[in-house]
Scaffold this motif. Structure first.
Motif, short mmCIF file in Angstrom:
data_model
loop_
_atom_site.label_atom_id
_atom_site.label_comp_id
_atom_site.label_asym_id
_atom_site.label_seq_id
_atom_site.Cartn_x
_atom_site.Cartn_y
_atom_site.Cartn_z
N UNK A 191 53.49 2.07 8.35
CA UNK A 191 53.87 3.44 8.04
C UNK A 191 54.65 4.01 9.21
N UNK A 192 55.90 4.40 8.92
CA UNK A 192 56.79 4.96 9.93
C UNK A 192 57.09 6.40 9.51
N UNK A 193 56.66 7.37 10.30
CA UNK A 193 56.97 8.77 10.02
C UNK A 193 58.26 9.11 10.73
N UNK A 194 59.28 9.47 9.95
CA UNK A 194 60.61 9.66 10.52
C UNK A 194 61.18 11.01 10.09
N UNK A 195 62.26 11.41 10.77
CA UNK A 195 62.97 12.61 10.35
C UNK A 195 64.18 12.21 9.52
N UNK A 196 65.02 13.18 9.19
CA UNK A 196 66.16 12.92 8.31
C UNK A 196 67.15 11.94 8.91
N UNK A 197 67.17 11.82 10.23
CA UNK A 197 68.10 10.91 10.91
C UNK A 197 67.45 9.59 11.28
N UNK A 198 66.26 9.33 10.72
CA UNK A 198 65.52 8.10 10.94
C UNK A 198 64.90 8.00 12.33
N UNK A 199 64.86 9.10 13.11
CA UNK A 199 64.13 9.09 14.37
C UNK A 199 62.63 8.98 14.07
N UNK A 200 61.97 8.05 14.75
CA UNK A 200 60.56 7.77 14.47
C UNK A 200 59.67 8.69 15.30
N UNK A 201 58.79 9.41 14.60
CA UNK A 201 57.83 10.28 15.27
C UNK A 201 56.49 9.60 15.48
N UNK A 202 56.14 8.68 14.58
CA UNK A 202 54.85 7.99 14.70
C UNK A 202 54.92 6.67 13.94
N UNK A 203 54.28 5.66 14.49
CA UNK A 203 54.15 4.35 13.85
C UNK A 203 52.69 3.96 13.87
N UNK A 204 52.18 3.48 12.74
CA UNK A 204 50.78 3.05 12.74
C UNK A 204 50.67 1.61 13.27
N UNK A 205 49.44 1.12 13.33
CA UNK A 205 49.20 -0.19 13.94
C UNK A 205 49.91 -1.31 13.18
N UNK A 206 49.86 -1.26 11.85
CA UNK A 206 50.54 -2.31 11.06
C UNK A 206 52.04 -2.26 11.28
N UNK A 207 52.60 -1.06 11.42
CA UNK A 207 54.02 -0.94 11.69
C UNK A 207 54.40 -1.52 13.03
N UNK A 208 53.56 -1.28 14.04
CA UNK A 208 53.81 -1.87 15.37
C UNK A 208 53.86 -3.39 15.28
N UNK A 209 52.95 -3.97 14.50
CA UNK A 209 52.91 -5.43 14.35
C UNK A 209 54.20 -5.93 13.68
N UNK A 210 54.71 -5.18 12.70
CA UNK A 210 55.95 -5.57 12.04
C UNK A 210 57.12 -5.52 13.01
#
Length: 378
Positions: A191-210
Motif C-alpha cells: 500500500x502506497x499512499x501518494x498525492x496527485x503527483x505520485x509523491x509517496x507519503x507512506x509505504x506499508x511493510x509489504x510495499x517496502x518489500x516490493x
C-alpha cells in the motif's frame, strides 16, 4: 439540485464516508435518491467468519428491516442471480419467474408488506472473504427499475468498489491493532499512499518489500515501476481517479491494472487505486496523501481460479476448468490438447459457459470471467 450536482456530491460522499459505518446512512440516502429508490440497503458481509454483516438501511424502520435481513435474506430466490453477477448492476427480479416469486412465503410475509417488490442491486466488491452490496428498492406503485436507473447506479458503483475494497482490506486488520499505520503493515498487499503527483507519503511493510525486490521504485520520492510505460499508465490512472472522485471526470469501470515484473515466471502485479477522504480520516496518515495505490502479487493457482468461477457462475467442474483456462488466455485448441478431449466436447462446454455467464461471444465471455476474478485482490 440538478443531476450533475447531485452526482458530484454523492461521489464525494462515497470516498468521505465509506470508511465509517456510522456514516453509511448518509451515503445510502444519496445513492437511493439518485436512482429514484424508496428504500436502500448497504451491507458488508464476511463470507467465512461467523459474524453478522455490517449494514445500514435508509427509508425503512431499522428494527423491522433488521428482522428481514437476519431471518429471511438467505431465503430470497433472487440471491443466486445477484451473486452470479458480480460487478454488474442488475434488476433483482430479472433472475426469477415473477409469478413464482410472488407465490413465495417470503414475498407474502416480507416483500409485499414492506412494499419493496422491485430491486436494483450491485454486488460490487470483494476483498479476501468480505463482500459488499448495495441495493435500492421500491414498491409496485413506482414500478420496476429501468435502464435510466441502471445507468445511474452504474456511474456510482465503480467508486463504491474502489472505496469499499480499501475498507474491506483494512477492516479486519484495524480490529487487531490500535492505529492505522500498524493496520497497513498487517495487510499483505503493498500500500502506497501518494498525492496527485505520485509523491509517496507512506509505504506499508509489504510495499517496502516490493521496493527491495526491484520492480517498484521510489524515484525522487515518487512511486514508479521498473517498466516506464507502467509508471506512466499508473500515474495517468491516478489522475483520472482523483478527477473522477471530485466529479470532474467519468469512471466507467474500476478495473485492476496488470504490471509486468522482471521475472518472466512471476505473476504480474495487480494494481488498484483507492482515493482517500479529503478531510482528516482514519486512513489519512499525512496531509499529502490523496490516494492509496494497492499492489498485489497474486498467487492464484489454476485450481483456485476454477473453484472461484465454479462457485460464481454455478459451473460444472469441467466447465470451470475451461473457464479458468480461457480467463488466463488459453485457446480452445490449447485446452483440448492439454485435457485430451475432443474439440466437439470443448465447444459444448463453451456453449454452456455462454448460457451461464449471459454472454454470446468468446471475447465477451473472457472479459466477463476476468471481471469476476478482478473482484478479489487475493
Amino acid at each position: 439540485m440538478g443531476d450533475l450536482d447531485q452526482y458530484s456530491r454523492l461521489i464525494g460522499d462515497v470516498y468521505e464516508l465509506s470508511g465509517d459505518p456510522q456514516q453509511w446512512g448518509i451515503l445510502l440516502e444519496g445513492v437511493t435518491r439518485f436512482v429514484d429508490g424508496r428504500v436502500g440497503q448497504l451491507a458488508v458481509y464476511s463470507l467465512k467468519q461467523p459474524r453478522r454483516p455490517t449494514w445500514r438501511v435508509w427509508g425503512y424502520d431499522h428494527e423491522a428491516y433488521k428482522t428481514f435481513l437476519y431471518r429471511h435474506a438467505t431465503e430470497d430466490p433472487r440471491l443466486s442471480y445477484i451473486l452470479s453477477n458480480p460487478g454488474r448492476v442488475i434488476v433483482g427480479e430479472d433472475g426469477v419467474d415473477p409469478d413464482q416469486f410472488r407465490a413465495t412465503a417470503m414475498f407474502r410475509e416480507v416483500v409485499e408488506p414492506m412494499d419493496i417488490e422491485h430491486s436494483l442491486v450491485s454486488y460490487f466488491a470483494q476483498e479476501a472473504d468480505v463482500m459488499a452490496t448495495v441495493c435500492a428498492m421500491r414498491g409496485r406503485g413506482q414500478g420496476p427499475f429501468g435502464a435510466p436507473e441502471k445507468q445511474k447506479l452504474g456511474l456510482v458503483v465503480p467508486h463504491l468498489r474502489r472505496a469499499f475494497e480499501l475498507y474491506a482490506l483494512l477492516d479486519e486488520a484495524k480490529a487487531k491493532v490500535g492505529d492505522i499505520a500498524a493496520a497497513l503493515d498487517i495487510v499483505d498487499a503493498g500500500i502506497f499512499l501518494v498525492d496527485a503527483d505520485m509523491h509517496v507519503a507512506h509505504v506499508n511493510r509489504a510495499g517496502d518489500a516490493m521496493v527491495k525486490e526491484g520492480d517498484i521504485a521510489l524515484r525522487g520520492g515518487k512511486l514508479a515501476f521498473r517498466d516506464d510505460r507502467a509508471s506512466r499508465q499508473v500515474a495517468a490512472a491516478v489522475a483520472v481517479a482523483l478527477a473522477a472522485a471530485r466529479g470532474e471526470a467519468s469512471l466507467p469501470h474500476a478495473e485492476h491494472m496488470e504490471v509486468q515484473r522482471s521475472d518472466a515466471d512471476a505473476a504480474p502485479y495487480r494494481v488498484s487505486l483507492h482515493p482517500l477522504p479529503l478531510g482528516e480520516g482514519s486512513v489519512k496518515l499525512t496531509t499529502r496523501s490523496q490516494i492509496a495505490v494497492v499492489v498485489r502479487a497474486p498467487g492464484r493457482s489454476g485450481a483456485d481460479v476454477a473453484r472461484r468461477l465454479q462457485t460464481t457462475f454455478r459451473l460444472t467442474p469441467s466447465e470451470a476448468a475451461l473457464a479458468a483456462a480461457l480467463a488466463v488466455g488459453a485457446s480452445l485448441a490449447d485446452f483440448a490438447q492439454q485435457r485430451s478431449v475432443a474439440m466437439s466436447t470443448v465447444r459444448s462446454q463453451l456453449k454452456a459457459l455462454y448460457e451461464k455467464t449471459d454472454t454470446n461471444r468468446q471475447g465477451e465471455l473472457v472479459a466477463r470471467l476476468r471481471e469476476s476474478l478482478d473482484l478479489s485482490l487475493v
